[in-house]
Design a protein around this motif. Structure first.
Motif, PDB file in Angstrom:
ATOM      1  N   UNK A 186      45.757  23.549  46.973  1.00 39.15           N
ATOM      2  CA  UNK A 186      46.280  23.135  48.272  1.00 39.15           C
ATOM      3  C   UNK A 186      45.255  22.479  49.173  1.00 39.15           C
ATOM      4  N   UNK A 187      43.976  22.838  49.027  1.00 41.50           N
ATOM      5  CA  UNK A 187      42.952  22.285  49.921  1.00 41.50           C
ATOM      6  C   UNK A 187      41.895  21.482  49.177  1.00 41.50           C
ATOM      7  N   UNK A 188      42.034  21.357  47.862  1.00 40.02           N
ATOM      8  CA  UNK A 188      41.089  20.551  47.095  1.00 40.02           C
ATOM      9  C   UNK A 188      39.785  21.242  46.770  1.00 40.02           C
ATOM     10  N   UNK A 189      39.786  22.543  46.694  1.00 40.87           N
ATOM     11  CA  UNK A 189      38.573  23.304  46.399  1.00 40.87           C
ATOM     12  C   UNK A 189      38.635  24.650  47.078  1.00 40.87           C
ATOM     13  N   UNK A 190      37.474  25.295  47.208  1.00 39.73           N
ATOM     14  CA  UNK A 190      37.461  26.606  47.856  1.00 39.73           C
ATOM     15  C   UNK A 190      36.871  26.523  49.262  1.00 39.73           C
ATOM     16  N   UNK A 191      37.183  27.508  50.051  1.00 36.06           N
ATOM     17  CA  UNK A 191      36.558  27.724  51.355  1.00 36.06           C
ATOM     18  C   UNK A 191      36.151  29.191  51.421  1.00 36.06           C
ATOM     19  N   UNK A 192      35.466  29.579  52.480  1.00 35.84           N
ATOM     20  CA  UNK A 192      35.127  30.987  52.649  1.00 35.84           C
ATOM     21  C   UNK A 192      36.366  31.863  52.710  1.00 35.84           C
ATOM     22  N   UNK A 193      37.420  31.358  53.354  1.00 32.12           N
ATOM     23  CA  UNK A 193      38.665  32.117  53.430  1.00 32.12           C
ATOM     24  C   UNK A 193      39.278  32.310  52.049  1.00 32.12           C
ATOM     25  N   UNK A 194      39.248  31.266  51.234  1.00 28.94           N
ATOM     26  CA  UNK A 194      39.812  31.367  49.883  1.00 28.94           C
ATOM     27  C   UNK A 194      39.035  32.393  49.059  1.00 28.94           C
ATOM     28  N   UNK A 195      37.714  32.390  49.170  1.00 27.88           N
ATOM     29  CA  UNK A 195      36.914  33.368  48.430  1.00 27.88           C
ATOM     30  C   UNK A 195      37.266  34.788  48.869  1.00 27.88           C
ATOM     31  N   UNK A 196      37.411  34.997  50.170  1.00 24.21           N
ATOM     32  CA  UNK A 196      37.790  36.313  50.663  1.00 24.21           C
ATOM     33  C   UNK A 196      39.153  36.735  50.159  1.00 24.21           C
ATOM     34  N   UNK A 197      40.085  35.784  50.133  1.00 24.23           N
ATOM     35  CA  UNK A 197      41.431  36.085  49.649  1.00 24.23           C
ATOM     36  C   UNK A 197      41.411  36.455  48.176  1.00 24.23           C
ATOM     37  N   UNK A 198      40.621  35.731  47.387  1.00 25.32           N
ATOM     38  CA  UNK A 198      40.515  36.030  45.959  1.00 25.32           C
ATOM     39  C   UNK A 198      39.971  37.442  45.752  1.00 25.32           C
ATOM     40  N   UNK A 199      38.966  37.816  46.529  1.00 19.61           N
ATOM     41  CA  UNK A 199      38.396  39.162  46.413  1.00 19.61           C
ATOM     42  C   UNK A 199      39.440  40.221  46.748  1.00 19.61           C
ATOM     43  N   UNK A 200      40.132  40.045  47.876  1.00 19.26           N
ATOM     44  CA  UNK A 200      41.097  41.054  48.316  1.00 19.26           C
ATOM     45  C   UNK A 200      42.245  41.196  47.334  1.00 19.26           C
ATOM     46  N   UNK A 201      42.784  40.066  46.868  1.00 21.41           N
ATOM     47  CA  UNK A 201      43.940  40.110  45.975  1.00 21.41           C
ATOM     48  C   UNK A 201      43.540  40.580  44.574  1.00 21.41           C
ATOM     49  N   UNK A 202      42.374  40.147  44.088  1.00 18.30           N
ATOM     50  CA  UNK A 202      41.909  40.591  42.772  1.00 18.30           C
ATOM     51  C   UNK A 202      41.691  42.097  42.749  1.00 18.30           C
ATOM     52  N   UNK A 203      41.140  42.628  43.831  1.00 16.16           N
ATOM     53  CA  UNK A 203      40.906  44.069  43.890  1.00 16.16           C
ATOM     54  C   UNK A 203      42.227  44.836  43.862  1.00 16.16           C
TER      55      UNK A 203
END
Length: 255
Positions: free
Chosen positions: A224-241
């Protein structure tokens, strides 16, 4: 820059500063510090998970039911300053944008939208419910292993995608580099070691849950945004956990 810290020590301190609110020595690094320190993300997660597990284990001596799980999740939020959950909410709010620019703008908006609030509530509820479904010793082990594994998910996203936001407007300095294969390998080892706390079947189910949740979100958000951002990394961590804990609960509850 603290002269008493070796280069690797400075990178470790930077990783803790990035992912937690734990006090660390002030360090200054080059523009690619984030990519270079990413190899330590699972180690940071291991410590956060271990401290949360201590809270759960101690609380289980006093209370039954969901109270130990709620306190353990709350401890994790305090240790990280809810950084990952903030990223989760911003990322889901950004899904409502109709263009890349609109999504990035929404993600930077400090106001909480409906999508973000729902994602946050559901993710936290799933974590608590999964922990309640596990016996306390296994729940504690899953917290440690899941916290390390979920941070490795963020490393993989950084490795495979570029930074999509405005580097000059970001809250932290994002260089143009990515973690290299050796650094990803170090992160993999650090993430894999806590899995030894679980039996093979539980670890396999937990990893499948983390991969399913984390990869789907990473694919959708980065597309959706063409790569990652700090928010995306945080979301990946929260959802993966959350996915990791759900997978562990599924293995524990199997016939």
């Amino acid at each position: 820059m603290s002269p008493r810290l070796a280069p690797e020590g400075r990178l470790l301190a930077a990783a803790f500063q990035m992912l937690t609110r734990l006090p660390m020595p002030a360090v200054s690094l080059d523009d690619d510090w984030l990519a270079r320190s990413a190899k330590f993300f699972p180690l940071v997660g291991l410590l956060v998970g271990a401290l949360s597990a201590c809270v759960l284990t101690g609380a289980a001596l006093l209370w039954s039911g969901p109270i130990p799980a709620i306190l353990a999740v709350a401890a994790g939020l305090l240790l990280t300053g809810a950084l990952h959950e903030d990223g989760l909410a911003d990322t889901f709010d950004g899904f409502g944008g109709r263009s890349r620019e609109a999504r990035l703008a929404i993600m930077k908006d400090p106001h909480l939208g409906v999508f973000g609030a729902l994602a946050l509530a559901v993710t936290l509820a799933l974590k608590v419910a999964a922990l309640v479904a596990l016996a306390p010793p296994l729940a504690a082990a899953a917290l440690v292993a899941g916290a390390a594994a979920s941070r490795f998910g963020a490393v993989l996203v950084m490795w495979r995608t570029g930074y999509a936001g405005d580097r000059h407007a970001a809250k932290v300095l994002h260089g143009s580099g990515r973690p290299n294969a050796r650094e990803v390998g170090v992160a993999l080892v650090l993430a894999a070691l806590p899995l030894l706390l679980l039996d093979l079947a539980t670890a396999a189910c937990a990893l499948m849950g983390a991969a399913l949740f984390g990869l789907v979100l990473a694919w959708r958000a980065c597309r959706g945004v063409g790569g990652h951002t700090g928010d995306v990394l945080g979301a990946v961590i929260a959802v993966s956990e959350a996915g990791f804990l759900l997978g562990a609960a599924a293995a524990f509850g199997r016939p």
